[in-house]
Design a protein around this motif. Structure first.
Motif, short mmCIF file in Angstrom:
data_model
loop_
_atom_site.label_atom_id
_atom_site.label_comp_id
_atom_site.label_asym_id
_atom_site.label_seq_id
_atom_site.Cartn_x
_atom_site.Cartn_y
_atom_site.Cartn_z
N SER A 77 54.46 23.75 63.18
CA SER A 77 55.78 23.74 63.81
C SER A 77 56.86 24.35 62.93
O SER A 77 57.96 24.62 63.40
CB SER A 77 56.17 22.30 64.18
N ASP B 174 51.63 22.33 58.65
CA ASP B 174 52.49 22.03 59.81
C ASP B 174 52.86 23.32 60.52
O ASP B 174 53.76 24.05 60.09
CB ASP B 174 53.74 21.28 59.35
N ARG C 280 50.11 29.18 71.65
CA ARG C 280 50.81 28.57 70.51
C ARG C 280 50.12 29.04 69.23
O ARG C 280 48.95 28.72 69.01
CB ARG C 280 50.77 27.04 70.61
N ARG D 152 61.31 20.33 57.60
CA ARG D 152 59.90 20.36 58.02
C ARG D 152 59.01 20.91 56.90
O ARG D 152 57.93 20.39 56.64
CB ARG D 152 59.75 21.23 59.27
#
Length: 339
Positions: free
Chosen positions: A28, A26, A175, A284
């Protein structure tokens, strides 16, 4: 190009490997900060990541490796013709940012060769463009110049790079997951950048004889015959790669019970972390860890395992407590979850 040391062959340093794998599942979660002694496998682990990651689909010929999927962030050129763009599978970029890199090299600048030979104003993409959708590795991140720190903070927050200079105005997606390594004896990291890292791990030189012997044995075997060594560990890396792919597919469906969220909040309150970024990152990371483990829901066990790397760099200094931040997190985890 020589093959990197296999990720699966790295001895010990379990917390560092876990943090890198969780951030890979992940993105993020944010970056990974690896602080510790020299010669403990920090850069080896990051470079091994390049060979481990499954390939991604990107637009053919795009310098930013834009994702052709509908709704994915992309550059202006790809956005204009997305319906007719061709795509192919490419390796996930893992880009090294040298300590002495100039701002032009990092963000991109005017292509001088085209300007001088053809009289055209064209943009020459920088390291941030190459790192889009991948990983940006900064060795000795604590020695990074202040203006580059500010730049990275802005780009990491917005997810795009804006370049306006020499009559150029270019905006492109940027990103990426920052992976920084360094030796704390050579200087501290600025708090603004430190807070941008989702996970922070501390690596130390192994103190037990069997581990040290195995590290030396594997490194020596790799140096003597790299192809044979990489081939020997290929099955292990392939298995890990499949596990990452499965975890990414499972991630959206992993549930986080209310009780786990409450435990995460209690832990952060007990440690006195500023803001709510600690809880968000902890949840997360625990969800990604559960997906990596093949579980359908996050449990207290996942919180316990991921709490130290998610929270140790978010603590205020306590003049009345001589224990390091890692020890303080361990103590709070034991108080909350018991033995």
């Amino acid at each position: 190009m020589s093959q990197p040391f296999p990720f699966s062959a790295i001895v010990g340093q379990d917390e560092m490997k876990l943090a890198i794998l969780v951030a890979t599942v992940d993105a993020s979660i944010g970056g990974v900060l690896v602080f510790g002694d020299r010669g403990t496998g920090k850069s080896t682990a990051v470079r091994a990541l390049a060979a481990l990651l499954p390939k991604m689909r990107a637009v053919v010929g795009c310098p930013y490796q834009c994702d052709p999927a509908d709704g994915a962030p992309c550059c202006a050129q790809c956005a204009a013709g997305k319906a007719t763009l061709k795509s192919h599978l490419v390796p996930v970029p893992v880009v090294d940012m040298p300590l002495g890199a100039t701002e032009d090299r990092v963000v991109g600048a005017l292509d001088l060769e085209r300007a001088l030979t053809r009289g055209e104003k064209a943009f020459e993409p920088g390291l941030l463009a190459r790192a889009n959708r991948g990983f940006l590795y900064i060795d000795e991140v604590n020695l990074l110049e202040d203006h580059l720190v500010d730049l990275l903070i802005d780009v990491a927050a917005s997810g795009e790079n804006l370049v306006e200079r020499e009559g150029l105005s270019v905006r492109h997606p940027a990103r990426f997951v920052i992976v920084g390594s360094g030796n704390p004896e050579e200087g501290e990291l600025r708090p603004q950048l430190l807070d941008r890292f989702g996970l922070s791990v501390e690596v130390t030189t192994p103190t037990d004889l069997p581990t040290r012997v195995e590290v030396v044995r594997r490194r020596d075997a790799y140096e003597r015959d790299r192809d044979a060594f990489v081939a020997h560990w290929k099955k292990h890396d392939d298995k890990l790669r499949k596990k990452i792919v499965a975890a990414r597919e499972r991630l959206p469906g992993v549930k986080v019970p209310d009780g786990v969220v409450e435990q995460a909040a209690r832990l952060c309150m007990a440690l006195g972390t500023d803001g709510l970024r600690g809880e968000l990152t902890l949840i997360r990371a625990a969800r990604a860890l559960a997906a990596f483990d093949g579980d359908d829901a996050v449990s207290d066990a996942h919180l316990r395992r991921i709490a130290p790397p998610a929270l140790r760099h978010r603590l205020r200094r306590d003049p009345l407590d001589d224990a390091g931040s890692g020890a303080r997190v361990d103590r709070a985890v034991e108080d909350l979850f018991g033995n």
